[in-house]
Write an enzyme that holds these catalytic residues in place. Structure first.
Site: not given
Ligand code: GLA
Length: 378
Positions: A33, A120-121, A35-36, A170, A124
């Site tokens: 999480e 909002g959960a 990390t992207d 996402d 994505s």
């Molecule tokens: C959201 C963002 C992603 C990612 C996550 C956390 O979903 O859209 O790009 O950064 O948070 O891992």
């Protein structure tokens, strides 16, 4: 069901059946999480819940977007495709804009949207719309775009048109995931691999607990975390936090707050690699421990959890889950718990009881079954 809803609504809107229906799934991030955007690793899988887009080309070079769920229709011409425009239709219009900006010819179209990805959960819902729209527009316009490029273009829609400074997680998940697999993505090299996620064969389930807590300050907090990471990378003289190899040395050079942010990213990247190892060895007890450690890191070092997700994790673990963690951007949303198949109901009940005891509204639970990525359905 939603395929028919999209087709019927399309036919009611335009008077004829759509040329096709395309789907883009929501996702759960198993681990990895925040990390992207630090050039790190992620390990998501796609959900059965998805956005459905029924679409046809139209000859007048305009775009008509309809949301079945909101009962709203918006029509835009070429000069009305403006980054930063507010509203649900930005997730579709942004894809038209991103494709055009990349040099693709995108003719006018009617697009009708419906979705069962909860909003909002942290699942994505926005990337699901973008990736379904991208699949639709690519097919309608005969565009040959490889899957990684599709994910990148959908991200451009999110970052540059909608205006959310997210990473690639996402859109990559919604586009590239396959059924019964998690997707390993190296967010620097964009190398991917499909990782079998056969939890049911091991007598386990991934129980998803939607706490139904949504916080309005999520966007600002997300941007603040991202800014902290960029500041820390600059202080450490590395291109991205992915490049921090000696955590102790890095911590010695950073202020306390940035140090904790960096410790989350560095340890979380390692947990993704360890989770790959655990999955390769079918060591689900270890996978569970890594998930729980990830949650603790998000709670204590990255500070992106809140009361309801912490309670969902604690009560699932107390009911015997092998591991549990929040998924997604944070500050509410969903928790996933790795549980024995015959403990699903007991665990869900335990979480509901804990929520009732804490005066929180009822959570919604469902099973997270790894599903296919964006595609044409009809
Ligand atoms: C959201 C963002 C992603 C990612 C996550 C956390 O979903 O859209 O790009 O950064 O948070 O891992």
């Amino acid at each position: 069901m939603l395929t028919h809803a999209a087709i019927d609504a399309f036919t009611a809107l335009t008077g004829s059946a759509p040329e096709g229906v395309w789907v883009g799934p929501g996702r759960i991030n198993l681990i990895g999480e925040h990390t992207d955007y630090n050039d790190g690793y992620v390990l998501p899988f796609a959900l059965p819940q998805a956005a459905y887009v029924a679409a046809s080309t139209r000859p007048d070079g305009r775009w008509q977007f309809r949301s079945v769920d909101l009962d709203e229709t918006v029509e835009l011409g070429q000069d009305e495709l403006l980054p930063g425009s507010p509203g649900w239709h930005s997730y579709l219009a942004g894809v038209v804009w991103a494709l055009q900006r990349a040099g693709h010819q995108v003719g006018g179209a009617d697009l009708v949207l419906t979705s069962d990805v909860p909003l909002g959960a942290g699942l994505s819902s926005s990337a699901a719309i973008e990736c379904a729209t991208l699949a639709a527009l690519a097919d309608l316009n005969g565009l040959q775009i490889d899957p990684v490029e599709r994910a990148k273009l959908a991200r451009v829609a999110e970052n540059a048109y909608v205006g959310a400074p997210t990473g690639l997680l996402d859109q990559a998940a919604s586009t590239l995931c396959t059924a019964e697999h998690a997707l390993f993505l190296d967010c620097r090299t964009l190398a991917t691999s499909q990782v079998p996620l056969a939890v049911t064969a091991a007598g386990l389930e991934i129980l998803v607990i939607d706490t139904r807590t949504r916080h309005s300050h999520v966007d600002g907090e997300y941007a603040a975390r991202r800014a902290s990471c960029e500041k820390a990378a600059e202080m450490l003289g590395v291109p991205a936090l992915r490049d921090v190899t000696d955590l102790d040395a890095a911590l010695a050079r950073l202020p306390e707050l940035e140090g904790r942010r960096v410790r989350h990213i560095v340890t979380e990247n390692q947990r993704v690699l360890d989770a790959m190892d655990a999955l390769a060895g079918a060591d689900y007890a270890r996978l569970g421990r890594l998930m729980t450690a990830s949650h603790a890191s998000m709670r204590d070092d990255y500070e992106i959890t809140e009361r309801s997700v912490d309670l969902a994790v604690e009560s699932a673990l107390a009911a015997g889950a092998l591991g549990a963690r929040m998924t997604g951007g944070g500050f509410g949303g969903c928790v996933l718990a790795l549980v024995q198949a015959d403990r699903v109901e007991v665990t869900a009940d335990a979480v509901r009881t804990a929520f009732a005891g804490a005066g929180l509204g009822g959570p919604v639970t469902f099973l997270g079954r790894p599903s296919a990525g964006a595609r044409r359905l009809a």
